[in-house]
Design an enzyme around this catalytic site. Structure first.
Site, PDB file in Angstrom:
ATOM      1  N   ARG A  74      21.921 -46.015  26.222  1.00 41.74           N
ATOM      2  CA  ARG A  74      21.636 -46.026  27.659  1.00 41.74           C
ATOM      3  C   ARG A  74      20.616 -44.962  28.036  1.00 41.74           C
ATOM      4  NH1 ARG A  74      27.627 -43.481  28.743  1.00 41.74           N
ATOM      5  NH2 ARG A  74      27.047 -41.300  28.388  1.00 41.74           N
ATOM      6  N   SER A 101      23.946 -32.637  28.908  1.00 43.88           N
ATOM      7  CA  SER A 101      23.013 -33.753  28.762  1.00 43.88           C
ATOM      8  C   SER A 101      21.593 -33.305  29.098  1.00 43.88           C
ATOM      9  CB  SER A 101      23.423 -34.898  29.690  1.00 43.88           C
ATOM     10  OG  SER A 101      22.408 -35.878  29.748  1.00 43.88           O
ATOM     11  N   GLU A 144      15.757 -34.715  34.348  1.00 41.00           N
ATOM     12  CA  GLU A 144      15.636 -35.583  35.517  1.00 41.00           C
ATOM     13  C   GLU A 144      16.198 -34.973  36.796  1.00 41.00           C
ATOM     14  OE1 GLU A 144      15.100 -38.426  32.109  1.00 41.00           O
ATOM     15  OE2 GLU A 144      16.360 -36.697  32.504  1.00 41.00           O
ATOM     16  N   ARG A 151      23.243 -27.130  23.313  1.00 38.93           N
ATOM     17  CA  ARG A 151      22.608 -28.422  23.032  1.00 38.93           C
ATOM     18  C   ARG A 151      21.215 -28.546  23.650  1.00 38.93           C
ATOM     19  NH1 ARG A 151      22.834 -33.992  24.835  1.00 38.93           N
ATOM     20  NH2 ARG A 151      22.847 -35.400  23.035  1.00 38.93           N
ATOM     21  N   GLY A 160     -16.893  13.377 -11.202  1.00 42.87           N
ATOM     22  CA  GLY A 160     -16.818  14.806 -10.906  1.00 42.87           C
ATOM     23  C   GLY A 160     -16.727  15.081  -9.422  1.00 42.87           C
ATOM     24  N   THR A 218     -14.122  17.170 -19.161  1.00 43.35           N
ATOM     25  CA  THR A 218     -15.337  17.967 -19.003  1.00 43.35           C
ATOM     26  C   THR A 218     -15.089  19.037 -17.944  1.00 43.35           C
ATOM     27  OG1 THR A 218     -16.205  16.562 -17.247  1.00 43.35           O
ATOM     28  CG2 THR A 218     -16.697  15.904 -19.497  1.00 43.35           C
ATOM     29  N   ASP A 255     -15.492   7.516 -19.828  1.00 44.42           N
ATOM     30  CA  ASP A 255     -16.451   6.803 -18.980  1.00 44.42           C
ATOM     31  C   ASP A 255     -17.616   6.219 -19.768  1.00 44.42           C
ATOM     32  OD1 ASP A 255     -17.534   9.258 -19.568  1.00 44.42           O
ATOM     33  OD2 ASP A 255     -17.776   9.906 -17.492  1.00 44.42           O
ATOM     34  N   GLU A 262     -19.821  10.614 -28.564  1.00 45.38           N
ATOM     35  CA  GLU A 262     -20.187  11.741 -27.694  1.00 45.38           C
ATOM     36  C   GLU A 262     -21.686  11.961 -27.874  1.00 45.38           C
ATOM     37  OE1 GLU A 262     -18.785  13.332 -25.410  1.00 45.38           O
ATOM     38  OE2 GLU A 262     -16.669  12.834 -25.602  1.00 45.38           O
ATOM     39  N   CYS A 296     -21.186  22.349 -23.535  1.00 46.30           N
ATOM     40  CA  CYS A 296     -20.166  22.294 -24.581  1.00 46.30           C
ATOM     41  C   CYS A 296     -20.103  23.595 -25.374  1.00 46.30           C
ATOM     42  CB  CYS A 296     -20.437  21.119 -25.521  1.00 46.30           C
ATOM     43  SG  CYS A 296     -21.903  21.335 -26.570  1.00 46.30           S
TER      44      CYS A 296
END
Length: 722
Positions: free
Chosen positions: A19, A301, A307, A321, A416, A489, A517, A566, A581
């Protein structure tokens, strides 16, 4: 119709299940029936329409003078969850035969009932276009899931509110196939207010009832929480009994739990109580008049929040609901109630009030819009619906090419001066780079490395990079097997006997590789640069210091104590300048950036550096760049220093050629382009003829340190060999 390519009437099947949905579909059906030149209408009735306990409501369809093409008994009695599932299954069994016979161009389906889901599923699988009414709305029960499932099956959408339209767009439905029309039932609601209503009120509630002095109650079970909804129904009836106003109670729908709710009504004697009228069904035209002139409507409802707002009638919405529905100010929500008192209090607050009329759900012109929309449907368009997904980042695919593109490494360069971290792809693209000043102490440095790596790893997810591991390039002597910097280093302080692998791996849960490196620069050339595919080559870094790496038979050479390559400390003169060094006459003492800066300062102190075209600010520090500039501008002394440096580097390269016999020498770093010609000249003058054919090139890699650190990961995570 002709302009959209349809050369026949549009055959429309309207299927109604109960309905409630008929009240929305009937206005559309009347509109379709009124335009036979455009449409053919077939009506299919199923669901609770055909059940006596729910009023045999198919009769009102017949009373409206519609021909019912097919009646399908699809409800399996039981009014529980299993019965709902079985009802869907029964409908799915019966519908294909009906649709095969009717062969509609389009099926109109309403709402969010389980019967409607069966209709939409059948039509979609049988390649019938679907027009869904009231999609995009939000309530608060299993109806939401069903409604949205039907939306995904439907090809066209008629929605009632602007919010519903936005929800459909957010659900990736095609905006061109969405019509914001309003609710079809409003077309009847807004024209029904002035009809004779007193006879209707008296017929259903008694001769002595006045307008605004009665209640309409309509409450359905909540299928996701049946026990609680039955309890709330009991409390509602108790509150209504206590309130002592004439009340019209409609039986609940056919959902699971409805049988228990009917038992509650009968247990409390509602059907025989003097203040109550209990009915299975009220025709929609009459129901409109009843709620329009009621003192209050109570229940859960959708009619109450949709409505009834058109009349400003007070509404008490119970439970969850209709949670999420758009409502007017006439609706008072009672989300939960553990006693009748809360509901009774709501009745006292709402009963007899008159609120402003609300038109949230429609303006009374939905049907003309829907008919125009139907006429615009082009049956020659492809049936397969398309979804309008919003722009998203490319997903990670399992295609091998995509995996190779997104495999990436976190590269760390410990210089560095600066500490740099980058996300580097398998193709050598630096996707993202982070730079900070390198802290002076071990603790601060390690903390910053971890922080920057965590940030980069998080960002990698956003740019679709799959991090395979972390590679670290650092100055000094490194044990790559253990990930330990043995000693560094002088440029990097407090950086000896440092375990980098363990803390970083523990923090990021990724494998970690560490190397010198110079070695990293050689790896970068092997993977991304001139060394790619070369069996034997040497890389020399010419920067602040002089370093390098040796690749022999495609493998990097580390040496027995990790001191191989090296190259900056190859001695080219017994009485040359002192090196950092501690030795004398090393290549680094002649050709490094530090060495050139030292010589530039000597010239500057003697006022022999600057020539015409050069200038320096007082606070400006003399650098190797000033020496190179002076040489280019004709400073003979500066040029002599650079030629000496180039010769020293060339002699070192000759020693390397005589020792390793590589086929390629790659000069890398900021000074490489200034030295390459000098190195080639020394090789031609000093090298054995068997090695003079060696290629000497300048690296084309923009960032060999980071790329080399990334190569540690990208090469060895796939090969598992170090």
């Amino acid at each position: 119709m002709e302009k959209n390519g349809n050369n026949h009437k549009l055959r429309v099947c309207v299927a109604t299940c109960n309905r409630a949905d008929y009240s929305k579909l009937a206005p559309i059906m009347f509109g379709i029936k009124a335009e036979p030149q455009f449409f053919e209408l077939d009506v299919v009735v199923l669901g609770s329409h055909l059940i006596d306990d729910y009023g045999n409501t198919y009769r009102m369809i017949e009373q409206d003078d519609f021909d019912i093409h097919t009646r399908l008994h699809t409800i399996v009695r039981g009014e529980d969850e299993a019965a709902m599932v079985e009802s869907v299954g029964l409908a799915l069994v019966k519908l294909p035969d009906v649709l095969n016979r009717l062969k509609p161009d389009i099926m109109i389906v309403h709402g969010d009932r389980f019967d409607a889901l069966a209709l939409a599923t059948s039509a979609a699988l049988m390649n019938i276009r679907i027009l869904h009414i009231e999609g995009g709305e939000v309530s608060g029960t299993i109806d939401d899931s069903i409604r949205h499932a039907i939306t995904k099956l439907a090809h066209y959408h008629v929605c009632c509110t602007r919010s519903a339209e936005q929800h459909l767009i957010a659900m990736c439905e095609d905006h061109d196939r969405i019509l914001l029309a309003g609710c079809p039932s409003y077309d009847k609601l807004l024209s029904a207010r002035n009809k004779d209503y007193m006879s209707i009120i008296r017929m259903w509630l008694g001769e002595d009832v006045k307008t605004r002095d009665y209640i309409v109650a309509l409450q359905h079970p909540v299928t996701t929480d049946i026990k609680h909804s039955i309890k709330m129904f009991e409390l509602t009836l108790d509150a209504l009994i206590s309130f002592k106003k004439r009340t019209l109670v409609l039986f609940p729908n056919v959902d699971a739990g409805s049988k228990e709710m009917v038992r509650v009504m009968r247990k409390k004697g509602i059907e025989h109580h003097p203040n109550f009228r209990a009915v299975k069904h009220v025709p929609f035209d009459q129901f409109i008049q009843l709620v329009a002139h009621a003192g209050c409507m109570i229940g859960n409802s959708s009619c109450g929040v949709r409505e009834v707002g058109a009349f400003g009638t007070p509404v008490i919405n119970l439970g969850t609901r209709q949670t999420g529905r758009e409502t007017g100010e006439n609706v008072l929500h009672v989300r939960d109630a553990d006693t009748q008192d809360k509901i009774l209090h709501a009745l006292h607050l709402q009963f007899g009030k008159q609120y402003p009329c609300s038109k949230i759900y429609g303006d009374g012109n939905a049907v003309p819009r829907i008919l125009k929309f139907l006429k615009s449907i082009d049956l020659k368009e492809p049936l397969q619906k398309k979804f309008c997904f919003p722009p998203v980042k490319d997903s990670i695919s399992q295609d091998i090419d995509h995996i190779l593109e997104t495999q990436s490494a976190l590269a760390v360069d410990l210089g560095g001066t600066n500490l740099r971290v980058a996300i580097v792809s398998m193709k050598g693209e630096i996707v993202k780079k982070y730079t900070q000043l390198n802290p002076k102490t071990y603790e601060d440095r390690l903390e910053l490395i971890l922080k920057m790596c965590v940030e980069a790893a998080s960002e990698a997810v956003n740019v679709n990079c799959r991090i395979l591991g972390v590679g670290i390039s650092t100055g000094g002597r490194v044990n790559p097997r253990e990930g330990i910097v043995l000693h560094s280093t002088k440029l990097i302080q407090e950086w000896s006997s440092v375990d980098l692998r363990t803390p970083i791996s523990d923090a990021l849960h990724l494998p970690v590789w560490v190397d010198n490196d110079g070695n990293c620069a050689a790896l970068a050339e092997r993977k991304f640069g001139h060394g790619k595919g070369i069996e034997n080559f040497v890389t020399l870094i010419t920067g602040t210091g002089i370093g390098g790496g040796i690749v022999h038979q495609h493998e990097l050479i580390h040496g027995s104590s990790f001191c191989a390559a090296e190259l900056g400390h190859i001695v080219v003169s017994l009485d040359g300048p002192e090196c950092l060094c501690g030795s004398q006459g090393c290549i680094e003492a002649y050709a490094s950036g530090i060495a050139l800066q030292r010589e530039a300062k000597k010239l500057h102190d003697e006022d022999l550096l600057l020539v015409e075209g050069m200038s320096m600010k007082k606070e400006e520090v003399v650098s190797a760049a000033h020496l190179i500039q002076a040489a280019k501008l004709g400073n003979a002394k500066a040029d002599s220093i650079l030629r000496t440096a180039g010769t020293a580097l060339g002699l070192g390269v000759v020693n390397i050629l005589h020792t390793m016999n590589p086929s390629l020498v790659i000069l890398s770093g900021v000074l490489a382009s200034h030295y390459v010609n000098a190195v080639k000249d020394v090789i031609n003058q000093q090298a054995l003829s068997s090695v003079k054919t060696v290629d000497v090139v300048v690296s084309n890699l923009a960032d060999p340190a980071l790329l080399g650190a990334a190569s540690l990961v990208l090469d060895y995570t796939t090969r598992r060999i170090y």
